[in-house]
Design an enzyme around this catalytic site. Structure first.
Site, PDB file in Angstrom:
ATOM      1  CG  HIS A  36      -1.069  -8.526   0.154  1.00  0.00           C
ATOM      2  ND1 HIS A  36      -0.637  -7.235   0.250  1.00  0.00           N
ATOM      3  CD2 HIS A  36      -2.395  -8.437  -0.121  1.00  0.00           C
ATOM      4  CE1 HIS A  36      -1.648  -6.405   0.049  1.00  0.00           C
ATOM      5  NE2 HIS A  36      -2.724  -7.117  -0.179  1.00  0.00           N
ATOM      6  CE1 TYR A  39      -3.091  -2.961   0.327  1.00  0.00           C
ATOM      7  CE2 TYR A  39      -3.578  -2.331   2.576  1.00  0.00           C
ATOM      8  CZ  TYR A  39      -3.779  -3.163   1.500  1.00  0.00           C
ATOM      9  OH  TYR A  39      -4.680  -4.194   1.606  1.00  0.00           O
TER      10      TYR A  39
END
Ligand SMILES: NC(=O)c1ccc[n+]([C@@H]2O[C@H](COP(=O)([O-])OP(=O)(O)OC[C@H]3O[C@@H](n4cnc5c(N)ncnc54)[C@H](OP(=O)(O)O)[C@@H]3O)[C@@H](O)[C@H]2O)c1
Length: 279
Positions: A111, A53
């Site tokens: 992830h 991110y």
């Protein structure tokens, strides 16, 4: 303003885990630190970030300026696809900690499985080590299908504590949620407001929201929380942040649940981690 009181579920080892956390993806640049700090001040105690991110430093800074004791906050980060592997995962995670400015994360997830790399199991072994060394409090996965999770369990005997998956009334993922229940894995929902699926415009959701004097977002979140599924809605707006964690006044009944069941687009509408990879 009074602080929100957020209900909890439990991880397999009995640790209380907030049922409503705060998503931060896309919160970067001007306003990100203040926006995340506002969520903490209003009562959120679970933050969701990821190396991918590009905002871990902002999350760490928000934690520092919020005035909240960092030991009260569970920060989740995730190992990026490009950092998978025995040594690379450790190096990637230590970089995440440096950016967060924390000695350990509350929860570390893989992830995405990224099957083309074939490194998910090696990455999982590293997360197991990090937990044993006290560098990560809790460990889990994200976007793993049941057979992908089973592979990790069969090879190591260690069950992920959490699987964070795409889930909302538009993507109910019942098979995966049942698998998690059988194995004591907490299900955490990303995209819980179903924006990508146009959930907010659905008549059935709006009807239930009107009946309860709530917003469609609150109904989507209440529905998941009622199933003991953790939600991590993201909002840059302090009022929406509070609304998303103020669900106590909503009591869904059987008729509501029946109506919400009709919104499920089916498993094939979810991003498929046998094909979808992120780096
Ligand atoms: N593991 C993964 O692969 C993965 C993938 C995607 C996301 N995530 C995590 O999950 C978190 C949540 O997912 P998401 O951000 O994709 O989707 P989301 O939380 O379902 O939706 C966020 C969007 O809804 C808006 N919104 C928030 N509250 C609202 C409300 N009460 N009424 C109307 N609109 C509202 C937000 O806009 P405003 O900010 O303007 O309010 C934003 O555009 C992410 O932030 C990230 O931490 C993980």
């Amino acid at each position: 303003m009074s602080a929100l009181s957020i209900p909890s579920t439990s991880l397999a080892d009995g640790t209380p885990f907030p049922l409503i956390g705060f998503g931060t993806s896309s919160m970067r640049g001007t306003g990100a630190v203040e926006g995340i700090a506002a969520a903490l001040r209003s009562g959120y105690r679970l933050l969701d970030t990821a190396a991918q991110y590009g905002n871990e430093a902002a999350v760490g800074e928000a934690l520092r300026i919020s005035g909240i004791d960092p030991d009260e906050v569970l920060v989740t980060t995730k190992i990026a696809g490009g950092d998978q592997g025995r040594e690379a995962a450790r190096a990637g995670y230590l970089e995440s900690l440096r950016r967060l400015g924390l000695p350990r994360a509350g929860l570390v997830l893989i992830h995405w499985p990224n099957p083309s790399r074939g490194l998910a199991l090696e990455t999982w072994r590293t997360l197991i080590d990090l937990k044993e060394e006290g560098l990560a409090q809790h460990i889990g996965v994200s976007n793993f299908r049941p057979e992908q999770t089973r592979e990790l369990i069969d090879a190591t005997g260690v069950v992920p504590e959490v699987n964070q998956i795409q889930l909302s009334p538009a993507l109910q993922r019942r098979g995966t949620v049942d698998f998690h229940r059988e194995h004591g894995i907490v299900t955490e929902a990303w995209g819980p407001l179903g924006g990508r699926e146009g959930l907010g415009e659905q008549f059935a959701l709006r009807r239930v929201a009107e009946k309860h004097g709530a917003t469609p977002s609150q109904i989507a979140l209440r529905w998941a929380v009622d199933r003991d599924i953790v939600v991590i809605p993201k909002s840059s707006d302090p009022q929406r942040q509070r609304d998303n964690a103020s669900l106590d006044h909503i009591a869904l009944d059987d008729a509501d649940r029946e109506l919400l069941t009709t919104l499920d687009l089916g498993e094939e509408a979810a991003w498929d981690s046998r094909e979808h990879e992120e780096w």
